[in-house]
Write a protein that holds these residues in place. Structure first.
Motif, mmCIF file in Angstrom:
data_model
loop_
_atom_site.group_PDB
_atom_site.id
_atom_site.type_symbol
_atom_site.label_atom_id
_atom_site.label_comp_id
_atom_site.label_asym_id
_atom_site.label_seq_id
_atom_site.Cartn_x
_atom_site.Cartn_y
_atom_site.Cartn_z
ATOM 1 N N ASP A 138 -16.373 35.636 -25.908
ATOM 2 C CA ASP A 138 -16.243 34.261 -26.399
ATOM 3 C C ASP A 138 -17.590 33.641 -26.767
ATOM 4 O O ASP A 138 -17.635 32.548 -27.325
ATOM 5 C CB ASP A 138 -15.487 33.373 -25.404
ATOM 6 N N THR A 189 -12.655 36.769 -30.278
ATOM 7 C CA THR A 189 -13.281 35.803 -29.371
ATOM 8 C C THR A 189 -12.325 35.331 -28.283
ATOM 9 O O THR A 189 -12.694 34.478 -27.478
ATOM 10 C CB THR A 189 -13.787 34.574 -30.156
ATOM 11 N N SER A 190 -11.121 35.883 -28.248
ATOM 12 C CA SER A 190 -10.150 35.471 -27.232
ATOM 13 C C SER A 190 -9.232 36.635 -26.873
ATOM 14 O O SER A 190 -9.161 37.634 -27.604
ATOM 15 C CB SER A 190 -9.309 34.302 -27.745
ATOM 16 N N ALA A 204 -5.996 36.488 -26.966
ATOM 17 C CA ALA A 204 -4.930 36.510 -27.974
ATOM 18 C C ALA A 204 -5.366 37.265 -29.228
ATOM 19 O O ALA A 204 -4.609 38.104 -29.747
ATOM 20 C CB ALA A 204 -4.523 35.081 -28.327
ATOM 21 N N ASP A 205 -6.581 36.985 -29.721
ATOM 22 C CA ASP A 205 -7.088 37.688 -30.904
ATOM 23 C C ASP A 205 -7.207 39.184 -30.635
ATOM 24 O O ASP A 205 -6.846 40.009 -31.477
ATOM 25 C CB ASP A 205 -8.465 37.146 -31.318
ATOM 26 N N ARG A 232 -14.682 37.474 -18.577
ATOM 27 C CA ARG A 232 -14.223 36.084 -18.544
ATOM 28 C C ARG A 232 -14.202 35.512 -19.955
ATOM 29 O O ARG A 232 -15.233 35.326 -20.571
ATOM 30 C CB ARG A 232 -15.137 35.248 -17.654
ATOM 31 N N GLU A 240 -12.329 32.436 -22.606
ATOM 32 C CA GLU A 240 -11.843 31.061 -22.504
ATOM 33 C C GLU A 240 -10.338 30.983 -22.296
ATOM 34 O O GLU A 240 -9.857 30.107 -21.600
ATOM 35 C CB GLU A 240 -12.256 30.269 -23.740
ATOM 36 N N ASP A 241 -9.576 31.901 -22.909
ATOM 37 C CA ASP A 241 -8.123 31.817 -22.804
ATOM 38 C C ASP A 241 -7.526 32.826 -21.820
ATOM 39 O O ASP A 241 -6.323 33.046 -21.816
ATOM 40 C CB ASP A 241 -7.478 31.976 -24.183
ATOM 41 N N GLY A 242 -8.363 33.427 -20.982
ATOM 42 C CA GLY A 242 -7.820 34.353 -19.997
ATOM 43 C C GLY A 242 -8.834 35.364 -19.514
ATOM 44 O O GLY A 242 -10.037 35.173 -19.628
ATOM 45 N N ASN A 243 -8.308 36.447 -18.978
ATOM 46 C CA ASN A 243 -9.119 37.481 -18.369
ATOM 47 C C ASN A 243 -9.197 38.690 -19.295
ATOM 48 O O ASN A 243 -8.176 39.140 -19.826
ATOM 49 C CB ASN A 243 -8.486 37.866 -17.025
#
Length: 183
Positions: free
Chosen positions: A18, A41-42, A44-45, A63, A65-68
């Motif tokens: 991220d 960067t996430s 989901a991506d 780590r 921003e939207d999860g592990n």
């Protein structure tokens, strides 16, 4: 670039972090070494990229921003079992290293890791012995400071709660937090 000869026929590499500045710098360096880089960067991506075309190699920040990042490791391991996955994190701990390896990560590196270290970790064979010790490891003071900062952030920057969890006097902790990080 001797490393590019060891990459193999599929040079696809997924970088997940991220921190976009770090991500772009590492991507450029890995492209110079012969990898075909995809960036995310996430979580989901990264999952979308893995679902579309699972890469042969991956470097995943723990780590996000939207999860592990371990969720990405798990998805990639399901999609492509032979993928070589490196977990990269600024908060290195034995427990997270063990969890990453149990979920299928090939190796675990602490930030700041340069492109040479990442390339060595990605291309090392399982038969090789442990890598040589780093040329400039973190000092004990720096490791202590990093641990305190991690617990402080986990406690939502609450000094009293952090002091309680670290079994420290609150004023001692405040003095430590007021200082600059050791090198």
């Amino acid at each position: 670039m001797a490393e590019s000869q060891n990459i193999g026929p599929d040079a696809s590499l997924l970088l997940v972090d991220d921190d976009e500045i770090f991500l772009n710098r590492l991507a450029r360096a890995m492209e110079k070494r012969g990898f075909d880089v995809a960036r995310a960067t996430s979580v989901a991506d990264a999952r979308a990229i893995v679902a579309e075309k699972p890469p042969a190699y991956a470097v995943v920040d723990l780590r996000l921003e939207d999860g592990n990042g371990l969720d990405v490791v798990d998805a990639l391991r399901e999609a492509r079992a032979e993928a070589r996955i490196i977990v990269l994190t600024g908060y290195g701990a034995i427990a997270t290293a063990v969890a990453a390896v149990k979920m299928g990560a090939t190796d675990y590196l602490s930030k700041p890791a340069d492109a040479d270290e990442v390339t060595r970790a990605l291309l090392s064979s399982p038969d090789e012995m442990l890598p040589p010790p780093p040329e400039s490891p973190m000092s004990a003071d720096r490791v202590r400071w990093e641990h305190i900062q991690r617990v402080y952030e986990q406690c939502d920057r609450n000094v009293s709660e952090t002091a309680r969890r670290l079994h420290m006097h609150r004023r001692t902790l405040q003095r430590i937090l007021a200082k600059r990080s050791p090198r």
